[in-house]
Scaffold this active site. Structure first.
Site, PDB file in Angstrom:
ATOM      1  N   ASN A 106       6.634   4.661  11.887  1.00  0.00           N
ATOM      2  CA  ASN A 106       6.077   4.444  10.559  1.00  0.00           C
ATOM      3  C   ASN A 106       5.953   5.786   9.843  1.00  0.00           C
ATOM      4  O   ASN A 106       5.687   6.803  10.484  1.00  0.00           O
ATOM      5  CB  ASN A 106       4.694   3.778  10.668  1.00  0.00           C
ATOM      6  CG  ASN A 106       4.218   3.235   9.331  1.00  0.00           C
ATOM      7  OD1 ASN A 106       4.948   2.495   8.667  1.00  0.00           O
ATOM      8  ND2 ASN A 106       3.028   3.609   8.910  1.00  0.00           N
TER       9      ASN A 106
ATOM     10  N   HIS B 265       1.230 -13.854   8.632  1.00  0.00           N
ATOM     11  CA  HIS B 265       0.620 -14.036   7.310  1.00  0.00           C
ATOM     12  C   HIS B 265       1.211 -15.240   6.592  1.00  0.00           C
ATOM     13  O   HIS B 265       1.192 -15.314   5.363  1.00  0.00           O
ATOM     14  CB  HIS B 265       0.782 -12.771   6.458  1.00  0.00           C
ATOM     15  CG  HIS B 265      -0.040 -11.613   6.963  1.00  0.00           C
ATOM     16  ND1 HIS B 265       0.141 -10.324   6.556  1.00  0.00           N
ATOM     17  CD2 HIS B 265      -1.065 -11.580   7.857  1.00  0.00           C
ATOM     18  CE1 HIS B 265      -0.721  -9.531   7.187  1.00  0.00           C
ATOM     19  NE2 HIS B 265      -1.460 -10.271   7.977  1.00  0.00           N
TER      20      HIS B 265
ATOM     21  N   ARG C 190       0.791  -1.225   0.000  1.00  0.00           N
ATOM     22  CA  ARG C 190       0.000   0.000   0.000  1.00  0.00           C
ATOM     23  C   ARG C 190       0.826   1.278   0.000  1.00  0.00           C
ATOM     24  O   ARG C 190       0.274   2.354  -0.031  1.00  0.00           O
ATOM     25  CB  ARG C 190      -0.958  -0.019   1.206  1.00  0.00           C
ATOM     26  CG  ARG C 190      -2.041  -1.057   1.013  1.00  0.00           C
ATOM     27  CD  ARG C 190      -2.865  -1.265   2.270  1.00  0.00           C
ATOM     28  NE  ARG C 190      -3.870  -2.271   2.020  1.00  0.00           N
ATOM     29  CZ  ARG C 190      -3.655  -3.574   2.002  1.00  0.00           C
ATOM     30  NH1 ARG C 190      -2.440  -4.041   2.223  1.00  0.00           N
ATOM     31  NH2 ARG C 190      -4.627  -4.430   1.750  1.00  0.00           N
TER      32      ARG C 190
ATOM     33  N   CYS D 129       3.959 -30.533  -8.307  1.00  0.00           N
ATOM     34  CA  CYS D 129       4.314 -31.659  -7.455  1.00  0.00           C
ATOM     35  C   CYS D 129       4.919 -32.767  -8.319  1.00  0.00           C
ATOM     36  O   CYS D 129       4.330 -33.158  -9.324  1.00  0.00           O
ATOM     37  CB  CYS D 129       3.060 -32.166  -6.746  1.00  0.00           C
ATOM     38  SG  CYS D 129       3.327 -33.645  -5.770  1.00  0.00           S
TER      39      CYS D 129
ATOM     40  N   CYS E 172      -1.846 -33.613  -2.901  1.00  0.00           N
ATOM     41  CA  CYS E 172      -1.406 -34.708  -2.023  1.00  0.00           C
ATOM     42  C   CYS E 172      -0.705 -34.218  -0.752  1.00  0.00           C
ATOM     43  O   CYS E 172      -0.263 -35.022   0.058  1.00  0.00           O
ATOM     44  CB  CYS E 172      -0.507 -35.681  -2.782  1.00  0.00           C
ATOM     45  SG  CYS E 172       1.144 -35.031  -3.115  1.00  0.00           S
TER      46      CYS E 172
HETATM   47 ZN    ZN Z   1       1.127 -33.879  -5.092  1.00  0.00          ZN
END
Ligand code: ZN
Length: 247
Positions: free
Chosen positions: A218, A120, A35, A152, A131
């Site tokens: 800040n 986060h 931002r 994967c 999987c």
């Molecule tokens: Zn996988």
């Protein structure tokens, strides 16, 4: 020049200090914030809402990996800066107990901070959405840097970082650890966060409600400025002062 000696005094007096860091801490390392004035939300070539959207990611994982290649998968060219280094040194000296961060760039860890709570999520681990197989960050970086989209190798499924996307719950374990740390602390240094992204941005309130002090550093206003014992606009000069005045 604001008087940073007040900050030194609070650090000296506090029994349990925690740092809470946001994107402003990493912009000095060349990592774009969301931002800020050069933030991703201002960039017309990237649809920032789409970038971390879970639904969109399922269909188009390449969009995420292409646009975050420099920001998240090229950390070799991104070095921890003075703020990360001083936070790590303060932890080593026992002056801060942990770092709670909204950032997903791993720079606190690379600077040497040991107790880092990532509210986060984190790209340290990637998982297959089919999987659940996990893949280490370094392996994923290699693939992304080659311009490919990681898949994967067991099932061909889409591989997603353990960063919290829009449409996903925040990591509960990290969040409750953050609340616990904030409640315990009698001093919280809020660094480089505009405190607008909820619920992470309410974490400093846990400190304030227990009578703990907030120091907010800040460059823009935050909704908690009125609660702050000290308020400074410039992170860099604040941490340059700390670096030279710490034992
Ligand atoms: Zn996988």
């Amino acid at each position: 020049m604001p008087d940073f000696n007040d900050l030194l005094r609070l650090l000296e007096e506090a029994e349990y200090t925690v740092a809470f860091t946001g994107a402003g801490v990493s912009t000095l390392s060349g990592i774009r914030d969301f931002r800020g004035k050069d933030g991703i939300y201002k960039d017309r070539s990237v649809n920032a809402d789409r970038l971390f959207d879970l639904g969109y990611f399922h269909e188009h994982p390449g969009y995420y990996y292409t646009h975050t290649r420099d920001m998240i998968y090229d950390l070799e060219s991104r070095r921890p800066n003075i703020i990360h280094r001083v936070c790590a040194r303060l932890e080593e000296q026992g002056k801060i107990r942990s770092v709670i961060t909204q950032n997903i760039d791993l720079l606190h860890q690379r600077a040497g901070s040991r107790r880092v709570v990532e509210v986060h999520g984190s790209p340290r681990v990637h998982r297959c959405l089919e999987c659940d197989r996990s893949f280490p960050y370094a392996d994923i970086c290699r693939v992304v840097q080659e311009g490919r989209v990681p898949r994967c190798d067991e099932c061909g499924g889409v591989v997603k970082p353990e960063i919290t996307f829009f449409g996903e719950a925040l990591p509960m374990a990290a969040l409750s650890q953050a609340m616990e740390e904030a409640s315990r602390s009698d001093l919280m240094l809020v660094l480089g966060s505009t405190l607008v992204v909820q619920p992470a941005a309410s974490i400093p309130l846990y400190t304030a409600r227990q009578g703990g002090r907030l120091v907010i550093v800040n460059d823009a206003e935050t909704p908690l400025d009125d609660l702050a014992a000290l308020r400074y606009p410039d992170l860099k000069s604040c941490f340059e002062f700390l670096e030279t005045h710490l034992p």
